[in-house]
Design an enzyme around this catalytic site. Sequence first.
Site, mmCIF file in Angstrom:
data_model
loop_
_atom_site.group_PDB
_atom_site.id
_atom_site.type_symbol
_atom_site.label_atom_id
_atom_site.label_comp_id
_atom_site.label_asym_id
_atom_site.label_seq_id
_atom_site.Cartn_x
_atom_site.Cartn_y
_atom_site.Cartn_z
ATOM 1 N N SER A 13 55.512 -8.734 -28.069
ATOM 2 C CA SER A 13 56.456 -8.952 -26.960
ATOM 3 C C SER A 13 57.016 -7.625 -26.429
ATOM 4 O O SER A 13 56.244 -6.850 -25.889
ATOM 5 C CB SER A 13 57.528 -9.985 -27.258
ATOM 6 O OG SER A 13 56.911 -11.262 -27.446
ATOM 7 N N HIS A 31 68.226 0.772 -21.810
ATOM 8 C CA HIS A 31 68.784 1.410 -20.618
ATOM 9 C C HIS A 31 70.068 2.133 -21.034
ATOM 10 O O HIS A 31 70.949 1.505 -21.625
ATOM 11 C CB HIS A 31 69.128 0.381 -19.540
ATOM 12 C CG HIS A 31 68.047 -0.626 -19.274
ATOM 13 N ND1 HIS A 31 66.823 -0.282 -18.734
ATOM 14 C CD2 HIS A 31 67.988 -1.963 -19.491
ATOM 15 C CE1 HIS A 31 66.071 -1.374 -18.627
ATOM 16 N NE2 HIS A 31 66.754 -2.404 -19.082
ATOM 17 N N CYS A 53 57.704 -11.747 -31.246
ATOM 18 C CA CYS A 53 57.202 -13.104 -31.483
ATOM 19 C C CYS A 53 56.691 -13.259 -32.910
ATOM 20 O O CYS A 53 56.491 -12.291 -33.644
ATOM 21 C CB CYS A 53 56.114 -13.453 -30.473
ATOM 22 S SG CYS A 53 54.574 -12.590 -30.774
#
Lengths: 129, 129
Positions: B71, B76, B91
């Site tokens: 995944s 940020h 996952c």
Amino acid sequence: MKNILKDRNIVGLHMIGDLQNCDPTFLSSLKVEDLKQRVSLLIKMHGFIELGSYYHQFDVGVTGVISLSESHVSIHTWPREGYVSLDVFICNYTKDNSQETKLLFNDLTKLFDPGKIIKKEVQRYFKNN
Amino acid sequence: MKNILKDRNIVGLHMIGDLQNCDPTFLSSLKVEDLKQRVSLLIKMHGFIELGSYYHQFDVGVTGVISLSESHVSIHTWPREGYVSLDVFICNYTKDNSQETKLLFNDLTKLFDPGKIIKKEVQRYFKNN
């Protein structure tokens, strides 16, 4: 560029979607280039700025992470399970983007025509009082 | 490759972090190449496979979306606000990765030495009964 929002504690809205009961045949046939083009168009249509992305075609399924000036979008398809995970996280640096975030999320879900959508809205915070 | 998990309804664990009260000076000085190297190393250390990534250096702050076989990770930084948003979504396709997901998340948070972490654990589902 300064953060001009009144409530400086809210980073932005993160929409999380589990898109269930999608058509496995459609998901299996979906190619990275098609998905990339459609996703980029929707991001642009909703006024957000795509900086770049990384997509990968699996034997079965595609995955994409898309970097925006306003944070990110991510998509992972699971054709056998008829499932797509979708994340849209858009910050509010210069204005409140919450409504446009929901509209982009909704338009992205329509690409996959899910029978059921499990949706979560997560507010992200610079500071929690 | 078939999903060999007993509970086929659970896609995986998505850890969401708002990392607050980080040192603005440290965040301002952080360069994409440094961050990329550290993040890739941690992903590898925890046994996950990085497919590719897209990082961007802003005038102030960096942003990165990292595509994994399992995944994605996204980061940020907001130096002025002493804030970092961190997502780790892993996952469970071949085994239950939940514990390793938490360990990777914790190690990634340490890169930024936050004074406070607002953490959410979101289970993602193929199907909701």
